[in-house]
Design a protein around this motif. Structure first.
Motif, short mmCIF file in Angstrom:
data_model
loop_
_atom_site.label_atom_id
_atom_site.label_comp_id
_atom_site.label_asym_id
_atom_site.label_seq_id
_atom_site.Cartn_x
_atom_site.Cartn_y
_atom_site.Cartn_z
N LEU A 76 0.81 -1.22 0.00
CA LEU A 76 0.00 0.00 0.00
C LEU A 76 0.85 1.27 0.00
N VAL A 77 2.00 1.23 0.67
CA VAL A 77 2.86 2.42 0.70
C VAL A 77 3.97 2.34 -0.34
N ARG A 78 3.86 1.36 -1.24
CA ARG A 78 4.76 1.22 -2.39
C ARG A 78 6.22 1.09 -1.97
N CYS A 79 6.46 0.23 -0.98
CA CYS A 79 7.82 0.00 -0.51
C CYS A 79 8.31 -1.34 -1.06
N VAL A 173 16.15 -2.29 -4.04
CA VAL A 173 15.93 -3.71 -3.76
C VAL A 173 17.26 -4.44 -3.87
N GLU A 174 17.56 -5.28 -2.89
CA GLU A 174 18.80 -6.04 -2.90
C GLU A 174 18.63 -7.29 -3.75
N GLY A 175 19.74 -7.83 -4.24
CA GLY A 175 19.72 -8.92 -5.21
C GLY A 175 18.93 -10.16 -4.82
N TRP A 176 18.89 -10.51 -3.55
CA TRP A 176 18.19 -11.72 -3.11
C TRP A 176 16.70 -11.50 -2.90
N MET A 177 16.28 -10.23 -2.89
CA MET A 177 14.88 -9.90 -2.62
C MET A 177 14.03 -10.11 -3.87
N ARG A 178 12.74 -10.27 -3.66
CA ARG A 178 11.79 -10.35 -4.78
C ARG A 178 11.53 -8.96 -5.31
N ARG A 179 11.22 -8.88 -6.59
CA ARG A 179 10.84 -7.62 -7.24
C ARG A 179 9.32 -7.58 -7.33
N TRP A 180 8.78 -6.36 -7.50
CA TRP A 180 7.33 -6.21 -7.70
C TRP A 180 6.87 -7.16 -8.79
N PRO A 181 5.66 -7.66 -8.68
CA PRO A 181 5.12 -8.49 -9.76
C PRO A 181 4.92 -7.64 -11.01
N SER A 182 5.06 -8.31 -12.15
CA SER A 182 4.84 -7.62 -13.43
C SER A 182 3.38 -7.23 -13.55
#
Length: 183
Positions: A76-79, A173-182
Motif C-alpha cells: 500500500l505504501v509502495r515500498c 531492492v537487494e539482489g536476493w529480494m523479490r521484485r514487484w510483480p509484473s
C-alpha cells in the motif's frame, strides 16, 4: 544509490554486533542495506530492533496472518524494498506463496480465506483512516483475541514506519529480494 550511506566496513565490534543482531538467526543473506544505514544511528537502531523482534519472538499473532498484513502494508505504501525482503524470506517460512505475495501488490484474489479477506481489508482501512471501525474490530475478533489484534495493529504500524524509512532513504531492492510483480 541511497540518500543515507550505509555504514561501511570494517565495522567496530559494537557496530558488527548491532548489524548482525538484526534478522532471523538462520538467515543466509548479508546484513540488510537498511540495517547498515540505520547503524549510522546505533541507539535508534537498537531501539527499533527491540520492537521489531517483539513481533516475532513469543508473538501471539499467527505467522501467516502477520506476514500477509506486513506484505499488504508494504504494498500500500509502495515500498518494494521491504516487500521484496518479506516476500523472499518470510513468505515461504509463513506459508504465503509467491502468487499470494504478488496478489497483495496487485489486488488480485488468489483464493484468500474469508478471514484473510477481512485481514487485508483491515490493513487497507488502517492505511486509509489510521484506525479500525467497530465493525472491522469485531470481524477481526472472529479469529483473533484482543492481544492478537493489538499485535496486528503494532505490526502494521511498525512496518509502516520501516517502509517510510526505506522509501525516504531511497533504498534499492537487494539482489536476493523479490521484485514487484509484473503488471
Amino acid at each position: 544509490m541511497t540518500r543515507v550511506a550505509p555504514l561501511a566496513p570494517p565495522w567496530s565490534d559494537e557496530d558488527a554486533t548491532g548489524i548482525n543482531g538484526w534478522g532471523h538467526p538462520d538467515r543466509t543473506y548479508e546484513p540488510l542495506l537498511l540495517v547498515r544505514c540505520l547503524q549510522r544511528h546505533p541507539n535508534l537502531a537498537a531501539r527499533l530492533r527491540k520492537l521489531g523482534e517483539s513481533l516475532y519472538v513469543d508473538a501471539r499473532l499467527p505467522p501467516r496472518l502477520r506476514t500477509i498484513a506486513i506484505l499488504r502494508i508494504c504494498a500500500l505504501v509502495r515500498c518494494e524494498y521491504e516487500w521484496g525482503g518479506q516476500a523472499a524470506f518470510w513468505g515461504p517460512i509463513a506459508g504465503v506463496s509467491n502468487d499470494e505475495c504478488d496478489a497483495l501488490v496487485t489486488g488480485d484474489d488468489p483464493g484468500w480465506s474469508p478471514f484473510e479477506r477481512v485481514l487485508i481489508a483491515a490493513v487497507d482501512e488502517i492505511e486509509s483512516t489510521g484506525s479500525l471501525s467497530e465493525e472491522t474490530w469485531k470481524a477481526l475478533g472472529d479469529s483473533l483475541d484482543d492481544e492478537q489484534r493489538m499485535e496486528l495493529l503494532i505490526a502494521i504500524g511498525w512496518y509502516r514506519t520501516i517502509c517510510t524509512l526505506c522509501n525516504g532513504m531511497a533504498l534499492p531492492v537487494e539482489g536476493w529480494m523479490r521484485r514487484w510483480p509484473s503488471a
